[in-house]
Design an enzyme around this catalytic site. Structure first.
Site, PDB file in Angstrom:
ATOM      1  N   CYS A   1       2.370  -0.034  -9.218  1.00 13.09           N
ATOM      2  CA  CYS A   1       3.321   0.784  -7.768  1.00 13.09           C
ATOM      3  C   CYS A   1       4.882   1.204  -8.875  1.00 13.09           C
ATOM      4  CB  CYS A   1       3.461  -0.148  -6.698  1.00 13.09           C
ATOM      5  SG  CYS A   1       3.891  -2.285  -7.066  1.00 13.09           S
TER       6      CYS A   1
ATOM      7  N   GLU B   1       5.075  -3.662   1.122  1.00 14.17           N
ATOM      8  CA  GLU B   1       5.957  -3.286  -0.360  1.00 14.17           C
ATOM      9  C   GLU B   1       5.081  -1.772  -0.754  1.00 14.17           C
ATOM     10  OE1 GLU B   1       6.874  -4.990  -2.449  1.00 14.17           O
ATOM     11  OE2 GLU B   1       7.946  -6.186  -1.583  1.00 14.17           O
TER      12      GLU B   1
ATOM     13  N   GLY C   1       0.660  -1.383   0.503  1.00 13.20           N
ATOM     14  CA  GLY C   1       0.151   0.445   0.674  1.00 13.20           C
ATOM     15  C   GLY C   1       0.969   1.174   0.016  1.00 13.20           C
ATOM     16  N   SER C   2       0.531   2.778   0.488  1.00 13.67           N
ATOM     17  CA  SER C   2       1.186   3.418   0.672  1.00 13.67           C
ATOM     18  C   SER C   2       1.914   3.727   1.279  1.00 13.67           C
ATOM     19  CB  SER C   2       0.104   5.145   0.175  1.00 13.67           C
ATOM     20  OG  SER C   2      -0.286   4.622   2.073  1.00 13.67           O
ATOM     21  N   THR C   3       3.085   4.942   1.045  1.00 20.11           N
ATOM     22  CA  THR C   3       4.016   4.843   1.485  1.00 20.11           C
ATOM     23  C   THR C   3       3.601   5.499   3.554  1.00 20.11           C
ATOM     24  OG1 THR C   3       5.712   5.036   0.161  1.00 20.11           O
ATOM     25  CG2 THR C   3       6.416   5.809   2.487  1.00 20.11           C
TER      26      THR C   3
HETATM   27  P1  NAP Z   1      -3.579   2.713   1.408  1.00 19.07           P
HETATM   28  O1  NAP Z   1      -4.425   3.182   1.396  1.00 19.07           O
HETATM   29  O2  NAP Z   1      -1.844   2.535   2.261  1.00 19.07           O
HETATM   30  O3  NAP Z   1      -4.302   1.109   1.526  1.00 19.07           O
HETATM   31  C1  NAP Z   1      -3.689   0.228   1.295  1.00 19.07           C
HETATM   32  C2  NAP Z   1      -4.276  -1.023   2.760  1.00 19.07           C
HETATM   33  O4  NAP Z   1      -4.049  -1.187   4.166  1.00 19.07           O
HETATM   34  C3  NAP Z   1      -5.932  -1.333   2.062  1.00 19.07           C
HETATM   35  O5  NAP Z   1      -6.416  -2.420   2.988  1.00 19.07           O
HETATM   36  C4  NAP Z   1      -6.259   0.057   3.747  1.00 19.07           C
HETATM   37  O6  NAP Z   1      -7.929  -0.573   3.627  1.00 19.07           O
HETATM   38  C5  NAP Z   1      -5.326  -0.937   4.698  1.00 19.07           C
HETATM   39  N1  NAP Z   1      -4.846  -0.103   5.622  1.00 19.07           N
HETATM   40  C6  NAP Z   1      -5.140   1.402   5.934  1.00 19.07           C
HETATM   41  N2  NAP Z   1      -4.953   2.106   6.851  1.00 19.07           N
HETATM   42  C7  NAP Z   1      -4.754   1.497   7.682  1.00 19.07           C
HETATM   43  C8  NAP Z   1      -4.381   1.120   8.866  1.00 19.07           C
HETATM   44  N3  NAP Z   1      -4.366   2.018  10.013  1.00 19.07           N
HETATM   45  N4  NAP Z   1      -3.865  -0.015   9.408  1.00 19.07           N
HETATM   46  C9  NAP Z   1      -3.721  -1.475   8.671  1.00 19.07           C
HETATM   47  N5  NAP Z   1      -4.346  -1.113   7.331  1.00 19.07           N
HETATM   48  C10 NAP Z   1      -4.356   0.001   6.665  1.00 19.07           C
HETATM   49  O7  NAP Z   1      -2.930   2.625  -0.254  1.00 19.07           O
HETATM   50  P2  NAP Z   1      -3.832   3.008  -1.668  1.00 19.07           P
HETATM   51  O8  NAP Z   1      -3.510   3.897  -1.313  1.00 19.07           O
HETATM   52  O9  NAP Z   1      -5.325   2.380  -1.027  1.00 19.07           O
HETATM   53  O10 NAP Z   1      -2.908   1.786  -2.886  1.00 19.07           O
HETATM   54  C11 NAP Z   1      -2.214   2.701  -2.881  1.00 19.07           C
HETATM   55  C12 NAP Z   1      -0.691   2.547  -2.533  1.00 19.07           C
HETATM   56  O11 NAP Z   1      -0.068   1.453  -2.728  1.00 19.07           O
HETATM   57  C13 NAP Z   1       0.617   3.552  -3.327  1.00 19.07           C
HETATM   58  O12 NAP Z   1       1.179   4.091  -3.383  1.00 19.07           O
HETATM   59  C14 NAP Z   1       0.758   1.764  -4.738  1.00 19.07           C
HETATM   60  O13 NAP Z   1       2.159   2.544  -4.745  1.00 19.07           O
HETATM   61  C15 NAP Z   1       1.289   1.155  -3.046  1.00 19.07           C
HETATM   62  N6  NAP Z   1       1.058  -0.376  -3.882  1.00 19.07           N
HETATM   63  C16 NAP Z   1       2.762  -0.909  -3.843  1.00 19.07           C
HETATM   64  C17 NAP Z   1       3.437  -2.080  -4.753  1.00 19.07           C
HETATM   65  C18 NAP Z   1       4.384  -2.829  -4.312  1.00 19.07           C
HETATM   66  O14 NAP Z   1       4.346  -3.697  -4.717  1.00 19.07           O
HETATM   67  N7  NAP Z   1       5.487  -1.769  -4.071  1.00 19.07           N
HETATM   68  C19 NAP Z   1       2.069  -2.472  -5.429  1.00 19.07           C
HETATM   69  C20 NAP Z   1       0.818  -2.041  -5.534  1.00 19.07           C
HETATM   70  C21 NAP Z   1      -0.036  -0.577  -4.474  1.00 19.07           C
HETATM   71  P3  NAP Z   1      -8.465   0.572   3.008  1.00 19.07           P
HETATM   72  O15 NAP Z   1      -9.010   0.213   1.884  1.00 19.07           O
HETATM   73  O16 NAP Z   1      -9.479   0.442   3.910  1.00 19.07           O
HETATM   74  O17 NAP Z   1      -7.730   1.844   2.885  1.00 19.07           O
END
Ligand code: NAP
Ligand code: MG
Length: 499
Positions: A304, A270, A248-250
């Protein structure tokens, strides 16, 4: 890979999704959330609510974690022989492929991705990760090691499963990302609680049914959709979870790392990226232009590893910018079920606003809008792929991850590879990079100098589960895939014995 496709069973899948909420899968049974909470799930091509999914609260997470705990401790999974675990992983892969039309249809409805990508990339990635790791249970072991001490000793290491894994994933490739965590965790002997992203819970919810179908013991796979701040947080905070595998996000990754300090949970992260594509003057420009465009616009930039900063040697800068702009104009954006659509909608209204906001910000900061930049239509979350030029390193569009179809093109004059690499490395991220050149020395020297987990020279491969994947710097901690990917779900134990 591109075998002829059956038509997607859209109507049948839609009516099944609409008929009843996608429930949580806990301890081998589909159940509602304890408090009855649900999430509304949208089709991003229309903005309509197409389904509901049960939304887990702390009570549900606790039940799921306890089920995973008892399946792990003395339960059937840890007692099963490695080759039996292999067979079940392989069977789950076959079940996913057999349900491929339905699963791909769900992924397109839920995430918006073109059906061809869902059917020929997302679903096969899910089953291939399981097949790759199905080979590992029979090969994962420790070592016998020499001891330099008086007397006679026997010393060896054991590689043991870390325990219960909380797998938290993003919405861009829901099913394949979930399986990419499930496969190595299960192969290592762990049991898993999966928390898919709130935007895209529907495909991952099917894994429970498929696991039952192939005979995976209850409690080994649990699927708990819900909000990150509630379900995700409860999983991270749960004392019976040994490891969090997060994509997910950084920002969220940092919060999870901080929370894990309380009980020193193992963590693999990741995270985001701002990956460079560097095109030298001697490159095969035709291929480099297509590679640069698809490297950032694939899946509407919601990848990502998106190559969102494009560095091009001044001598060929105009040709490359014109080439990418031309490519952009030919990219057909539309409903993922239209066979001609090469790009689908963005996943949500929030994501559309985010991309529009960055395009506005970039032009306000002085960037030149070379191509794209507009929303398409009033329905759904479609946006044109966008090329910005005249961007400087301090602009926010050059520094922050947009996670949409926006690329910033920048010329370079230097022939000093150290200086070129320094521009590519001028970011807090370090996930991936592309290099285009015909000079082998330039290619390998640049590969050493760029700080990123994945370096591609003259083109990229589809996801390879044998190859480690992960980020430098703020793009993450640890690696998925390959040997490192399964070892990350183990603890290493050293045993010594006086003979
Ligand atoms: P995100 O907001 O960080 O969400 C990722 C996951 O974390 C979701 O299931 C989210 O639930 C959950 N989450 C949110 N807050 C949390 C907390 N406090 N405790 C535990 N879990 C929590 O990321 P996104 O915006 O959905 O995804 C896009 C990001 O993912 C981008 O930054 C992208 O670069 C990254 N990404 C990285 C890779 C890699 O392999 N490096 C691959 C794909 C994507 P919710 O759905 O309810 O928010
Ligand atoms: Mg959705």
């Amino acid at each position: 890979m591109n075998a002829p496709m059956n038509p997607p069973p859209i109507a049948a899948v839609r009516s099944r999704l609409a008929a009843a909420p996608a429930q949580l899968f806990i301890d081998g049974a589909y159940v509602d959330a304890a408090d009855g909470a649900t999430l509304a799930v949208e089709d991003p091509a229309t903005g309509e609510t197409i389904a509901h999914a049960s939304s887990a609260g702390p009570l549900d997470i606790d039940r799921a974690v306890r089920a995973a705990r008892s399946a792990f401790e003395g339960g059937p999974w840890s007692r099963m022989s490695p080759n039996e675990r292999s067979k079940l992983l392989w069977k789950l892969a076959d079940a996913i492929d057999a349900a491929g039309d339905e699963l791909a249809t769900i992924e397109t409805l839920d995430n918006g991705m073109p059906y061809g990508i869902a059917r020929h990339a997302a679903v096969p990635m899910a089953s291939e990760s399981l097949r790759y790791y199905a080979g590992w249970p029979t090969k994962l072991g420790g070592e016998t090691l020499p001891v330099s001490a008086e007397g006679e000793w026997h010393a060896y290491t054991l590689r043991q499963p870390v325990g219960v894994v909380g797998a938290i994933s993003a919405w861009n490739f829901p099913l394949s990302m979930a399986c990419g965590k499930l496969a190595p965790a299960m192969a290592a002997g762990c049991t898993v609680v999966l928390k898919p992203a709130e935007q895209t819970p529907l495909g991952v919810a099917q894994l429970g049914r498929l696991a039952q179908e192939v005979g995976i013991p209850d409690g080994v796979i649990n699927v708990v959709a819900g909000l990150g701040s509630v379900a995700g947080q409860a999983l991270v905070d749960h004392p019976l979870v040994n490891k969090i595998s997060f994509t997910g996000s950084t920002a969220t990754g940092k919060a999870i790392l901080a929370a894990s300090a309380r009980d020193l949970k193992r963590v693999t992260l990741e995270l985001g990226g701002k990956s460079p594509c560097v095109i030298f003057a001697d490159a095969d420009l035709e291929r480099a232009i297509e590679g640069a465009a698809m490297g950032v616009f694939f899946n509407s930039g919601q990848i990502c590893v998106a190559r969102s900063r494009l560095f091009v040697h001044r001598k060929v800068f105009d040709r490359v910018v014109e080439g990418v702009a031309g490519f952009v104009r030919n990219l057909k954006v539309g409903n993922g079920f239209e066979p001609s659509s090469m790009l689908g909608p963005l996943v949500s209204r929030a994501q559309l606003d985010r991309v529009a906001g960055y395009v506005e910000l970039g032009t306000a900061e002085g960037a030149e809008l070379v191509a794209g930049g507009r929303r398409l239509g009033e329905t759904g979350y479609f946006v044109e792929p966008t090329l910005l030029a005249g961007t400087s390193p301090d602009m926010r569009v050059m520094r922050e991850e947009i996670f949409g179809p926006v690329v910033c093109a920048v010329p370079f004059d230097d022939d000093d590879l150290q200086l070129i690499a320094a521009r590519a490395n001028d970011t807090e991220f370090g996930l991936a990079a592309s290099i285009w050149t015909r000079d082998l020395g330039t290619a390998h020297r640049m590969a050493r100098r760029i700080d990123a987990g994945q370096i591609e020279v003259n083109g990229g491969l589809p996801m390879q589960f044998a190859l480690p994947f992960g980020g430098f710097k703020q793009s993450g901690i640890g690696r998925e895939n390959g040997r490192e990917g399964i070892e990350a779900f183990t603890e290493l134990k050293t045993v010594t014995m006086r003979l």
